[in-house]
Design an enzyme around this catalytic site. Structure first.
Site, short mmCIF file in Angstrom:
data_model
loop_
_atom_site.label_atom_id
_atom_site.label_comp_id
_atom_site.label_asym_id
_atom_site.label_seq_id
_atom_site.Cartn_x
_atom_site.Cartn_y
_atom_site.Cartn_z
N HIS A 30 -32.81 24.10 31.45
CA HIS A 30 -33.37 25.10 30.40
C HIS A 30 -34.20 24.61 29.46
O HIS A 30 -33.86 23.98 28.81
CB HIS A 30 -32.25 26.01 29.66
CG HIS A 30 -31.87 27.15 30.60
ND1 HIS A 30 -31.02 28.29 30.17
CD2 HIS A 30 -31.51 27.21 31.76
CE1 HIS A 30 -30.84 28.98 31.13
NE2 HIS A 30 -31.05 28.32 32.17
N TYR B 248 -29.78 34.66 22.05
CA TYR B 248 -28.69 34.72 20.80
C TYR B 248 -29.31 35.99 20.07
O TYR B 248 -30.41 36.03 19.83
CB TYR B 248 -28.84 33.44 20.18
CG TYR B 248 -28.64 32.23 20.83
CD1 TYR B 248 -29.10 31.44 21.80
CD2 TYR B 248 -27.19 31.92 20.41
CE1 TYR B 248 -28.55 30.29 22.35
CE2 TYR B 248 -26.56 30.61 20.96
CZ TYR B 248 -27.37 29.90 21.96
OH TYR B 248 -26.67 28.96 22.41
N PRO C 73 -18.62 28.49 18.44
CA PRO C 73 -19.45 28.13 19.64
C PRO C 73 -20.96 28.47 19.66
O PRO C 73 -21.67 28.07 20.54
CB PRO C 73 -18.81 28.90 20.80
CG PRO C 73 -18.03 30.08 20.05
CD PRO C 73 -17.61 29.51 18.74
N LYS D 275 -21.90 23.29 20.82
CA LYS D 275 -21.56 21.90 20.62
C LYS D 275 -20.36 21.24 21.02
O LYS D 275 -19.98 20.32 21.05
CB LYS D 275 -21.88 21.64 19.09
CG LYS D 275 -23.34 21.34 18.89
CD LYS D 275 -24.25 20.46 19.16
CE LYS D 275 -25.51 20.57 19.31
NZ LYS D 275 -26.05 20.81 20.70
N TYR E 31 -30.12 21.46 18.81
CA TYR E 31 -29.69 21.97 20.00
C TYR E 31 -29.65 21.05 21.17
O TYR E 31 -28.71 21.23 21.81
CB TYR E 31 -30.44 23.34 20.22
CG TYR E 31 -29.68 24.46 21.39
CD1 TYR E 31 -28.91 25.22 20.70
CD2 TYR E 31 -30.23 24.36 22.70
CE1 TYR E 31 -28.37 25.98 21.79
CE2 TYR E 31 -29.33 25.21 23.37
CZ TYR E 31 -28.49 26.36 22.96
OH TYR E 31 -27.94 27.08 23.76
P1 RFL Z 1 -9.40 20.93 25.81
O1 RFL Z 1 -10.37 21.71 26.72
O2 RFL Z 1 -8.70 22.08 24.75
O3 RFL Z 1 -8.17 20.44 26.43
C1 RFL Z 1 -7.10 19.88 25.97
C2 RFL Z 1 -6.12 19.82 26.83
O4 RFL Z 1 -4.91 19.18 26.44
C3 RFL Z 1 -3.77 20.08 26.70
N1 RFL Z 1 -2.61 19.91 25.89
C4 RFL Z 1 -1.53 19.07 25.95
N2 RFL Z 1 -1.08 18.41 26.98
C5 RFL Z 1 0.01 17.61 26.92
N3 RFL Z 1 0.93 18.04 25.72
C6 RFL Z 1 0.56 18.92 24.85
N4 RFL Z 1 1.15 18.96 23.79
C7 RFL Z 1 -0.82 19.43 24.76
N5 RFL Z 1 -1.37 20.45 24.02
C8 RFL Z 1 -2.61 20.58 24.83
C9 RFL Z 1 -4.19 21.26 27.23
O5 RFL Z 1 -3.32 21.95 28.26
C10 RFL Z 1 -5.59 21.03 27.79
O6 RFL Z 1 -5.78 20.81 29.08
O7 RFL Z 1 -10.09 19.99 24.63
P2 RFL Z 1 -11.15 18.97 25.17
O8 RFL Z 1 -10.97 18.31 26.37
O9 RFL Z 1 -11.30 18.21 23.75
O10 RFL Z 1 -12.47 19.86 25.49
C11 RFL Z 1 -13.40 20.36 24.42
C12 RFL Z 1 -13.90 21.75 24.91
O11 RFL Z 1 -12.88 22.37 25.71
C13 RFL Z 1 -14.41 22.56 23.92
O12 RFL Z 1 -14.99 21.88 22.68
C14 RFL Z 1 -15.48 23.67 24.20
O13 RFL Z 1 -14.86 24.44 25.23
C15 RFL Z 1 -16.10 24.30 23.21
N6 RFL Z 1 -17.22 25.45 23.71
C16 RFL Z 1 -18.55 24.96 23.95
N7 RFL Z 1 -18.78 23.83 23.78
C17 RFL Z 1 -20.09 23.46 24.13
O14 RFL Z 1 -20.20 22.22 24.16
N8 RFL Z 1 -20.89 24.41 24.61
C18 RFL Z 1 -20.75 25.57 24.70
O15 RFL Z 1 -21.49 26.51 25.16
C19 RFL Z 1 -19.23 25.94 24.25
N9 RFL Z 1 -19.09 27.36 24.41
C20 RFL Z 1 -16.69 27.02 23.74
C21 RFL Z 1 -17.60 27.69 24.09
C22 RFL Z 1 -15.56 27.27 23.49
C23 RFL Z 1 -15.28 28.51 23.40
N10 RFL Z 1 -13.59 28.83 23.19
C24 RFL Z 1 -13.03 29.67 24.16
C25 RFL Z 1 -13.15 28.32 22.34
C26 RFL Z 1 -17.31 28.99 24.35
C27 RFL Z 1 -16.09 29.60 23.89
C28 RFL Z 1 -15.91 30.92 23.95
C1 PHB Z 2 -21.73 29.98 27.31
O1 PHB Z 2 -22.64 30.20 28.26
O2 PHB Z 2 -20.55 30.10 27.32
C2 PHB Z 2 -22.27 29.81 26.00
C3 PHB Z 2 -23.51 29.26 25.97
C4 PHB Z 2 -24.17 28.81 24.49
C5 PHB Z 2 -23.22 28.96 23.50
C6 PHB Z 2 -21.81 29.43 23.63
C7 PHB Z 2 -21.38 29.81 24.78
O3 PHB Z 2 -23.84 28.73 22.44
#
Ligand code: RFL
Ligand code: PHB
Length: 393
Positions: free
Chosen positions: A75, A204, A296, A300, A388
């Site tokens: 993108h 957005y 989100p 980041k 970004y």
């Molecule tokens: P995770 O993915 O939470 O993985 C942690 C793992 O640890 C396990 N765990 C344990 N294991 C053993 N013992 C315990 N006591 C434990 N407790 C937990 C869990 O089961 C899990 O498997 O952390 P990690 O690896 O640091 O990754 C981080 C990312 O997942 C997170 O930052 C992103 O998803 C955030 N996020 C976004 N980030 C972006 O860079 N770009 C995006 O577009 C973006 N969109 C988003 C997002 C997060 C969202 N949500 C739902 C929070 C959109 C959403 C809606």
């Molecule tokens: C997504 O596709 O899940 C998404 C994209 C951009 C964001 C947050 C989530 O800023």
């Protein structure tokens, strides 16, 4: 109790833990990964969608770039909608050629899991009662229970990659840790559907009813979010209600192109900014969501997790190859400097685009002015674009 030895014991098999594990494996450093849940459970979580170039490059270095390069969508920009107006943020022009890659976290995780399985490295899923021990001393170890049997993993280092609710950060005594937090009075209700995206790029949207985001996973799968009350429940939203509310928050001319279908996932995520400092406690490091959370809006979270992994891997590789601890000593400072930039940026995007229920008329005017400035000033857009696409490591 069985006993096993490894060099790095990684708690958490999300993107942070898997990426660190793969980089270590490729460098000949042995690591065991423990997760409290199973592979399918982890893959069912729908999260991030946007990868910075630095994240994509790191995945490529780890040897998992092939499908991402083939299926990921490059993108060059995104759009900001305000009322019926639509403004394009031209990332590529504003940053001198930089872009982002739209490729879902689920796919990143699947690629990493498949690579790890093929490499024969040990991952223990469904590990109960995972606990880090003695990380302030010279002989740390991690205990867990699997199928009723207790196990102990002795190691040189523990990497706490276990997300916001994990056990690593919560095992650190209060006196050794400082935390900074902002909880927002709203969440995001997200829907995934097998219908083509509404636009070629992400939208957005700022609207009096609240924020909305149109994102995608592929040419045939879309991801949409709307701002909702923090106490709202998924059960309160039928698919039809979701589509009606989303449509209202978009400019009429693009709402017409919304292709609705049954939701294949629907969930509410609360929004929070959080940092815990430092990110090293003796022989244990915290990585990714275990150390910090962003709302989100700036896309980041996963990208900050990747930069943490980059700094930590650099330090561990140097430690094992040259027996120098300079890199691991610098880890917390280097990671946190980049994290705070991500925290600031995600907060400012969130502040600019959401409806804050407690804002008074002064706050509302400031917010509208901020958005107006962003949409009319090339300098403001250049700063937005620089953040970004991702600040340099
Ligand atoms: P995770 O993915 O939470 O993985 C942690 C793992 O640890 C396990 N765990 C344990 N294991 C053993 N013992 C315990 N006591 C434990 N407790 C937990 C869990 O089961 C899990 O498997 O952390 P990690 O690896 O640091 O990754 C981080 C990312 O997942 C997170 O930052 C992103 O998803 C955030 N996020 C976004 N980030 C972006 O860079 N770009 C995006 O577009 C973006 N969109 C988003 C997002 C997060 C969202 N949500 C739902 C929070 C959109 C959403 C809606
Ligand atoms: C997504 O596709 O899940 C998404 C994209 C951009 C964001 C947050 C989530 O800023």
């Amino acid at each position: 109790m069985t006993r096993h030895r490894t060099q790095v014991c990684i708690i958490g098999s999300g993107p942070s833990g898997l990426l660190l594990g793969q980089l270590l494996h490729n460098a000949g450093i042995d690591a065991v990964i423990l997760d409290r849940v199973g592979r399918e459970y982890i893959l069912a979580r729908i999260r991030a969608g946007v990868l910075e170039t630095g994240t994509a490059d790191l995945l490529e270095t780890a040897g998992v770039g092939e499908r991402m390069r083939r299926e990921g969508l490059v993108h060059d920009g995104f759009e900001i909608a305000h009322g019926d107006a639509l403004h394009r943020i031209d990332l590529k022009t504003l940053t001198g050629g930089r872009t982002v890659l739209v490729y879902g976290q689920t796919e990143v995780t699947r690629d990493l899991m498949d690579k790890r399985a093929a490499s024969g490295a040990t991952t223990i899923y469904d590990a109960g009662d995972v606990e880090p021990h003695d990380f302030e001393g010279s002989s740390p170890f991690v205990t867990y229970v699997k199928d009723g049997v207790s196990h102990r993993v002795d190691c040189d280092f523990i990497a706490g990659c276990d997300g916001f609710h994990g056990v690593s950060r919560s095992s650190v005594p209060d006196r050794a840790i400082s935390t900074f937090e902002k909880v927002y009075p709203f969440g995001w209700l997200g829907v995934l559907t097998d219908r083509p995206p509404i636009r070629d790029e992400l939208v957005y949207a700022s609207h009096p009813h609240g924020f909305a985001l149109c994102s995608m996973r592929s040419a045939t799968r879309s991801r949409y979010y709307i701002q909702c009350d923090v106490n709202d429940r998924v059960e309160n939203w039928s698919d039809d209600q979701f589509w009606a509310e989303l449509r209202q928050r978009l400019p009429v001319k693009i709402a017409e192109n919304l292709k609705t279908g049954p939701s294949i996932e629907k969930s509410i995520a609360p929004l929070r900014s959080f940092v815990s400092e430092p990110m090293r406690f003796g022989r244990m490091f915290t990585v990714g969501d275990a150390a910090h959370i962003v709302p989100p809006t700036g896309a980041k979270g996963l990208n900050l997790a990747a930069s943490d992994v980059h700094y930590l891997f650099d330090g561990l590789r140097e430690y094992y190859a040259e027996t120098s601890s300079a890199g691991i000593d610098a880890y917390s400072g280097r990671a946190l400097a980049r994290v705070w930039n991500g925290i600031r940026f995600s907060w400012s995007m969130t502040r600019m685009l959401h409806r804050f229920p407690d804002d008074d008329p002064f706050d509302q005017r400031i917010q509208a002015t901020e958005l107006g400035h962003m949409l009319s000033s090339k300098n403001a857009q250049a700063s937005l674009a620089e953040n970004y696409v991702g600040l340099p490591y």
